[in-house]
Design an enzyme around this catalytic site. Structure first.
Site, PDB file in Angstrom:
ATOM      1  CG  ASP A  53      -1.858  -1.168   1.263  1.00 26.89           C
ATOM      2  OD1 ASP A  53      -2.202  -1.680   0.187  1.00 26.89           O
ATOM      3  OD2 ASP A  53      -2.252  -1.577   2.376  1.00 26.89           O
ATOM      4  CE  LYS A  54       0.394   8.582  -1.130  1.00 25.62           C
ATOM      5  NZ  LYS A  54      -0.588   9.674  -1.367  1.00 25.62           N
TER       6      LYS A  54
END
Length: 323
Positions: free
Chosen positions: A144-145
């Site tokens: 995830d970012k």
């Protein structure tokens, strides 16, 4: 086989006769997937005795000579950008890196550039020999970012296929560190719950029942606890679902510190913390999750590869501030 050279001509034997051509070619040329072979055939890049053969289902004929003419890899749609990367290992087939929190892996609406793919395109350059006919890195798993830590990306089609299969067959050693609210019981255990889209909010994942989710299994072990309200944990993934660790811990009542999606209110466990620790935990600006360990078998050499990455500065500072 040299990944940049065209595969050698293939002469079909009597044992090969009758099977689908796309399956026959894919079995004969390990660096090409069956879907890639099908695409090449439909584009006229497979010759049978010198003539294009476009029907993937055409039965193989004994004695025929099959020859693949690989088209040059076209430039990837995302453009390369000179973005600094922390690289732990790189060779002709793959690259292992430590992704910083805040970096998106793939370009997407709202994050069209500045992504890991943009950075890899610039860094790898001509060493990308083409995956699916496109000069791009092969992303075989994602973070995830706002999750930091270790990732591996393929540079060749052969490596992309092998690593993708290893992830699908759960032959990858992955361990994470996280900080969660509350103290999970027991001190080591597993969260086993299928994960699918949250019916009330399609942007979130959730533990679901029935056939709408995919099996997900997360093993955890407490490394340390703080004031009875926070736990520093190690997590090992037996499966690889979207937001898996974040969803499992939130479902168990132990949402990760700083999680903007699965932590919707101040947790009751915050009341147990001294003021400074409480402030540090509540103000942490991302989910406290770091991919610490990554192990796999190298697709070309067969060597066991294992990499470790300490949590980044913001995570280490958080641990110091809550102690």
């Amino acid at each position: 086989m040299n990944d940049t050279a065209p595969p050698a001509p293939i002469i079909a034997t009597a044992d090969d006769a009758g099977q689908r051509t796309d399956r026959f070619i894919a079995n004969a040329v390990e660096s090409l997937s069956r879907s890639r072979v099908k695409s090449l055939m439909e584009s006229g890049h497979l010759l049978r005795n010198g003539d294009p053969l476009r029907d993937p289902a055409e039965p193989v004929r004994a004695g025929m000579c099959y020859e693949i003419r690989l088209p040059p890899a076209i430039p990837a749609t995302p453009q390369g950008q000179d973005i600094a990367l922390t690289i732990l290992y790189e060779d002709r087939d793959l690259i292992v890196l430590d992704k910083p929190a805040g970096m998106v892996v793939h370009p997407a609406p709202g994050n069209e550039d500045g992504t890991l793919v943009n950075a890899l395109l610039a860094h790898c350059g001509e060493s990308l020999t083409g995956i699916g006919g496109e000069k791009r890195p092969g992303i075989v798993h994602r973070l995830d970012k706002d999750t930091s830590g270790l990732m591996v990306a393929a540079k060749t089609e052969m490596a992309h296929q092998a690593l993708s299969l290893a992830f699908a067959e759960r032959r990858i050693d992955r361990a994470y560190e996280a900080l969660c609210w509350g103290i999970p019981t027991p001190a080591s255990g597993s969260f086993d719950g299928a994960i699918g889209r949250d019916r009330r909010d399609r942007k979130r994942m959730a533990v679901v029942t029935g056939t709408s989710g995919k099996h997900a299994l997360t093993h955890y072990r407490i490394l340390n606890t703080f004031h009875g309200g926070l736990a520093h944990v190690q997590c090992k993934l037996a499966t690889g679902r979207t937001h898996q660790i974040r969803v499992h811990f939130a479902h168990a009542g132990h949402a990760l510190v700083g999680d903007p999606v699965y932590l919707r209110r101040i947790p009751a466990a915050a009341r147990a913390l001294p003021p400074a620790a409480k402030t540090a935990a509540l103000d942490f600006g991302r989910q406290a999750l770091h991919a610490r360990r990554l192990g796999f078998i190298h697709p070309r050499s067969g060597e066991e590869m294992l990499f470790e990455s300490a949590p980044p500065e913001d995570f280490r500072q958080l641990l110091a501030d809550i102690a």
